[in-house]
Design a protein around this motif. Structure first.
Motif, mmCIF file in Angstrom:
data_model
loop_
_atom_site.group_PDB
_atom_site.id
_atom_site.type_symbol
_atom_site.label_atom_id
_atom_site.label_comp_id
_atom_site.label_asym_id
_atom_site.label_seq_id
_atom_site.Cartn_x
_atom_site.Cartn_y
_atom_site.Cartn_z
ATOM 1 N N LEU A 135 0.832 -1.208 0.000
ATOM 2 C CA LEU A 135 0.000 0.000 0.000
ATOM 3 C C LEU A 135 0.868 1.260 0.000
ATOM 4 O O LEU A 135 0.561 2.251 -0.657
ATOM 5 N N ARG A 136 1.975 1.190 0.710
ATOM 6 C CA ARG A 136 2.906 2.329 0.743
ATOM 7 C C ARG A 136 3.475 2.573 -0.658
ATOM 8 O O ARG A 136 3.519 3.699 -1.151
ATOM 9 N N ARG A 137 3.880 1.484 -1.332
ATOM 10 C CA ARG A 137 4.427 1.631 -2.689
ATOM 11 C C ARG A 137 3.358 2.141 -3.645
ATOM 12 O O ARG A 137 3.624 2.964 -4.516
ATOM 13 N N LEU A 138 2.155 1.637 -3.463
ATOM 14 C CA LEU A 138 1.041 2.057 -4.323
ATOM 15 C C LEU A 138 0.811 3.563 -4.179
ATOM 16 O O LEU A 138 0.685 4.294 -5.165
ATOM 17 N N ASN A 139 0.794 3.997 -2.944
ATOM 18 C CA ASN A 139 0.572 5.408 -2.673
ATOM 19 C C ASN A 139 1.638 6.271 -3.350
ATOM 20 O O ASN A 139 1.343 7.270 -4.005
ATOM 21 N N ALA A 140 2.892 5.835 -3.213
ATOM 22 C CA ALA A 140 3.995 6.609 -3.803
ATOM 23 C C ALA A 140 3.879 6.638 -5.325
ATOM 24 O O ALA A 140 4.056 7.686 -5.962
ATOM 25 N N GLN A 141 3.548 5.495 -5.907
ATOM 26 C CA GLN A 141 3.476 5.453 -7.375
ATOM 27 C C GLN A 141 2.252 6.191 -7.893
ATOM 28 O O GLN A 141 2.264 6.732 -8.996
ATOM 29 N N LEU A 142 1.220 6.215 -7.091
ATOM 30 C CA LEU A 142 0.023 6.962 -7.482
ATOM 31 C C LEU A 142 0.338 8.457 -7.536
ATOM 32 O O LEU A 142 -0.096 9.170 -8.454
ATOM 33 N N THR A 143 1.106 8.915 -6.574
ATOM 34 C CA THR A 143 1.502 10.326 -6.580
ATOM 35 C C THR A 143 2.251 10.635 -7.877
ATOM 36 O O THR A 143 2.032 11.656 -8.525
ATOM 37 N N ARG A 144 3.119 9.717 -8.272
ATOM 38 C CA ARG A 144 3.881 9.917 -9.512
ATOM 39 C C ARG A 144 2.918 9.973 -10.713
ATOM 40 O O ARG A 144 3.036 10.855 -11.555
ATOM 41 N N LEU A 145 1.977 9.042 -10.760
ATOM 42 C CA LEU A 145 1.007 9.024 -11.873
ATOM 43 C C LEU A 145 0.217 10.331 -11.925
ATOM 44 O O LEU A 145 -0.015 10.887 -13.002
ATOM 45 N N CYS A 146 -0.207 10.801 -10.758
ATOM 46 C CA CYS A 146 -1.002 12.039 -10.713
ATOM 47 C C CYS A 146 -0.159 13.229 -11.164
ATOM 48 O O CYS A 146 -0.649 14.107 -11.874
ATOM 49 N N ASN A 147 1.106 13.257 -10.753
ATOM 50 C CA ASN A 147 1.985 14.355 -11.184
ATOM 51 C C ASN A 147 2.140 14.343 -12.699
ATOM 52 O O ASN A 147 2.080 15.387 -13.354
ATOM 53 N N ASP A 148 2.355 13.153 -13.263
ATOM 54 C CA ASP A 148 2.519 13.056 -14.723
ATOM 55 C C ASP A 148 1.228 13.451 -15.436
ATOM 56 O O ASP A 148 1.248 14.103 -16.472
ATOM 57 N N ASP A 149 0.108 13.058 -14.858
ATOM 58 C CA ASP A 149 -1.192 13.398 -15.450
ATOM 59 C C ASP A 149 -1.378 14.916 -15.470
ATOM 60 O O ASP A 149 -1.826 15.491 -16.469
ATOM 61 N N LYS A 150 -0.989 15.539 -14.374
ATOM 62 C CA LYS A 150 -1.130 16.999 -14.275
ATOM 63 C C LYS A 150 -0.244 17.672 -15.326
ATOM 64 O O LYS A 150 -0.652 18.583 -16.032
ATOM 65 N N GLU A 151 0.975 17.149 -15.414
ATOM 66 C CA GLU A 151 1.943 17.723 -16.352
ATOM 67 C C GLU A 151 1.447 17.570 -17.791
ATOM 68 O O GLU A 151 1.561 18.481 -18.612
ATOM 69 N N MET A 152 0.886 16.413 -18.085
ATOM 70 C CA MET A 152 0.443 16.117 -19.449
ATOM 71 C C MET A 152 -0.756 16.976 -19.833
ATOM 72 O O MET A 152 -0.987 17.220 -21.012
ATOM 73 N N SER A 153 -1.490 17.425 -18.855
ATOM 74 C CA SER A 153 -2.710 18.170 -19.181
ATOM 75 C C SER A 153 -2.456 19.671 -19.245
ATOM 76 O O SER A 153 -3.365 20.434 -19.521
ATOM 77 N N ARG A 154 -1.224 20.089 -19.001
ATOM 78 C CA ARG A 154 -0.947 21.538 -19.029
ATOM 79 C C ARG A 154 -1.014 22.077 -20.446
ATOM 80 O O ARG A 154 -0.587 21.414 -21.387
#
Ligand SMILES: Cc1ncc(C[n+]2csc(CCOP(=O)(O)OP(=O)(O)O)c2C)c(N)n1
Lengths: 578, 71
Positions: free
Chosen positions: B52-71
């Motif tokens: 769950l800890r790893r999932l949380n960390a990787q989810l943050t990465r996915l969300c950051n990339d998603d934000k970046e891609m939508s700029r």
């Protein structure tokens, strides 16, 4: 005549989707792209005819992705590969994952069936954005022409960082043909600034270092990606720190630096692995504690308190417990560490410990070759002794990769290109092709095993077509050597599907492609043969007919610790008992 | 564990679901709502603490990339 391209005639200030893609690539600094045409991507290939961008036709889309990877690995710039929909796009997948695993900036552009038939199992339709999702940072399909430019700009931004990686942009053929506004100016929208490690964490890292008795620094691929080699070298030099490198960071150490203990990991140098095992403080920069580096994480560097610096916070604490986390750009992190160590605490040198660590051993154990037989390790030794200092070496995957990694003398981490995280056979030759396009004047060598070479040998045609002077050192042991070695050691010598003694005649094969080739089988002739290879101004292959049984040492068996590394004596002992 | 996050591109949910399975976790509730040009997701998850800890960390990465891609 019916023109399938059927482009709308456009006025000034207008373009087509295809033309816009090419203009944007050029505007993003791309000079060379690697690809393979097909139905859905034809509008782009048509537009290429009038475009200054250089397109390199590989003979398989996988090779286009690896070549783009080699281009990116050797330059730090974004590599671009292009493929058509369906099978063209799916052929890119391994190359995308390869780039993802090693954090290599790549943009893949794929053609897609036209939007009106998407989802109908149309001819050559593949849901490539879903297929590529887990092997890229992002994969997106452009559904309307108006968002094409913005999506491609975002793809480049994301591919570049902060942690680089691959991005796939899928473009339906009608959007490539559509009339769109001509490319606008490049927006000034750098990637959101990466986090900066906070002062308390930096001071905590320095405090750990100052209190250490046996600190070791580890460079990972992040040092290369961040362009932080000079700062990393400065930090190691300032503290006289013993330091080691993961396979992705070979070349980060100053050549000849006595405190550099070599490559870390399963086939790493003894001193490197033992120093890390004995360390009380580890400073890990831009590495991700891959299992080929750590073995069993609970037995890795048991005595060490770990400082982990990485651009990607998700890597910190993922595998090993970290005492101090320095999340941020490595260049900034290293600069701050240097600044603060000067300003607040002075430096403490660890030269005594470095000497002790060096004494753990620097010789690479090798098998004794049968009389008169050519050994692969001897070929590697001789090759690296002869290469010019700025030569770029790309390896394939297997024993030869490890022998090369152990022996390379790269003066820069962009000079040694290897598929590290994914371990992709077939990578070496196309990666060398990509690197040679990026560095036309430099010596570029591909080292491949007979197995992996046969996965991309059609790229000999690419060498010929573009007259690329890539030098191929083919280490032919007539086996899938690395797998054979594991069968030898861990599967009771039960050799299953690793015999390649019916290999083709590689010299004749190269000749059929119009590529000059020579075979060497006698140790005494090897030096001269290598000299001819390196002096060649055209593409050339040197077929090294090596004896099959040579193993790669040292080897830390899976699950074992650095102290349990095996060498040739393991098998000699076994043979004596038998 | 409950995870709440915002996505710009709902298709990133596919990656999130893939990651959950990959890490040997599972979701017991998944709720995604559109609001303007964003998607608010809320998930109840079960799994080993490390996963769950790893999932949380990787989810943050996915969300950051998603934000970046939508700029
Ligand atoms: C695409 C791919 N398939 C399979 C493997 C598994 N594998 C790793 S090393 C190896 C043997 C490589 O043999 P060869 O290319 O002859 O090189 P050598 O080990 O003999 O130097 C194999 C099959 C892989 N890494 N990549």
């Amino acid at each position: 005549m019916f023109l399938e391209s059927g482009f709308t005639v456009f006025e000034s200030g207008q373009s087509t989707g295809a033309r816009l893609v090419l203009d944007l690539l050029a505007d993003e600094g791309v000079e060379t792209i690697f690809g393979y045409p097909g139905g859905a991507i034809m509008p782009l290939y048509d537009a290429l005819l009038e475009h200054p961008l250089q397109h390199v036709l590989t003979r398989h889309e996988a090779a286009a992705a690896f070549a783009a990877g080699g281009y990116a690995r050797s330059t730090g710039r974004v590599g671009v590969c292009v493929a058509t929909s369906g099978p063209g796009a799916t052929n890119l997948i391994t190359g995308l994952l390869d780039a993802q695993m090693d954090s290599i900036p790549l943009v893949a552009i794929t053609g897609q069936v036209r939007t009106s038939v998407m989802g109908t199992d149309a001819f050559q339709e593949a849901d490539i954005t879903s297929i590529a999702g887990p092997v890229t940072k992002r994969s997106v399909c452009v559904r309307d022409a108006a968002s094409l430019e913005r999506t491609l700009r975002a793809a480049f931004r994301l591919a570049r960082g902060p942690r680089p990686g691959p991005v796939l942009v899928d473009i339906p053929t009608d959007i490539l043909k559509a009339a769109v506004a001509a490319l606008g100016p490049r927006p000034h929208s750098p990637h959101a600034a990466p986090a900066r490690p906070d002062d308390a964490a930096l001071d905590a890292a320095l405090a750990l270092l100052h209190g250490a008795r046996k600190p070791v620094a580890i460079a990972g691929g992040g040092v290369r990606s961040a362009g932080a080699t000079a700062l990393y070298r400065e930090l190691c030099a300032r503290f006289a720190l013993p330091h080691v490198a993961t396979i992705n960071a070979l070349g980060c150490a100053t050549p000849g630096d006595p405190n550099f203990l070599g490559m870390l990991g399963m086939h790493g140098w003894k001193a490197a692995n033992l120093a890390v095992a004995e360390a009380d403080v580890l400073l890990a920069f831009g590495m991700r504690f891959d299992d080929r580096v750590t073995g069993r994480p609970d037995r890795f560097a048991r005595n060490a308190r770990i400082v982990h610096a990485d651009i990607d916070a998700a890597e910190i604490g993922k595998i090993v417990a970290t005492e101090v986390a320095l999340a941020g750009d490595l260049r900034e992190t290293l600069a701050l560490l240097l600044q603060r160590s000067e300003a607040t605490r002075g430096t403490r040198a660890f030269g005594g410990w470095a000497a002790e660590a060096r004494a753990y051993g620097s010789a690479l154990p090798v098998d004794r070759a049968p009389a008169g037989a050519l050994s692969a390790t001897a070929v590697c030794d001789a090759l690296f002794a002869m290469l010019p200092p700025d030569a770029i070496v790309a390896t394939d995957v297997g024993q030869h990769q490890m022998w090369a990694a152990q022996r390379q003398r790269a003066s820069d981490p962009r000079h040694f290109l290897t598929s590290a995280g994914l371990g992709t056979m077939g990578f070496g030759l196309p990666a060398a092709i990509g690197a040679q396009f990026a560095h036309p004047g430099r010596t570029v060598v591909a080292i491949a095993g007979d197995g992996g070479f046969q996965m991309s040998l059609s790229e000999l045609a690419t060498l010929r077509r573009y007259e690329l002077p890539v030098k191929i050192v083919l280490i032919d042991n007539r086996r899938l050597g690395m797998v054979r070695q594991w069968q030898d050691l861990f599967y009771d010598k039960r050799y299953s599907a690793t015999d390649l003694s019916d290999n083709p005649d590689f010299v004749a094969l190269a000749a059929a492609f119009g590529v000059r080739a020579e075979c060497v089988a006698e140790p005494a002739q090897m030096g001269a043969a290598l000299a001819r290879l390196l002096a060649a101004r055209e593409p050339m292959l040197l077929h090294c007919a090596c004896y099959p049984a040579e193993n790669c040492w040292p080897l830390i068996p899976p699950g074992a610790s650095a102290h349990e590394a095996l060498g040739p004596e393991a098998l000699e002992r076994e043979a004596a008992v038998a | 564990m409950t995870l709440d996050f915002t996505l710009h591109d709902w298709r990133v949910m596919e990656r999130v679901v893939g990651l959950i399975g990959r890490l040997g976790c599972a979701y017991t509730r998944l709720d995604v709502r559109a609001a303007h040009d964003r998607y608010h997701a809320s998930l109840d998850l079960v799994g080993a603490p490390d996963a769950l800890r790893r999932l949380n960390a990787q989810l943050t990465r996915l969300c950051n990339d998603d934000k970046e891609m939508s700029r």
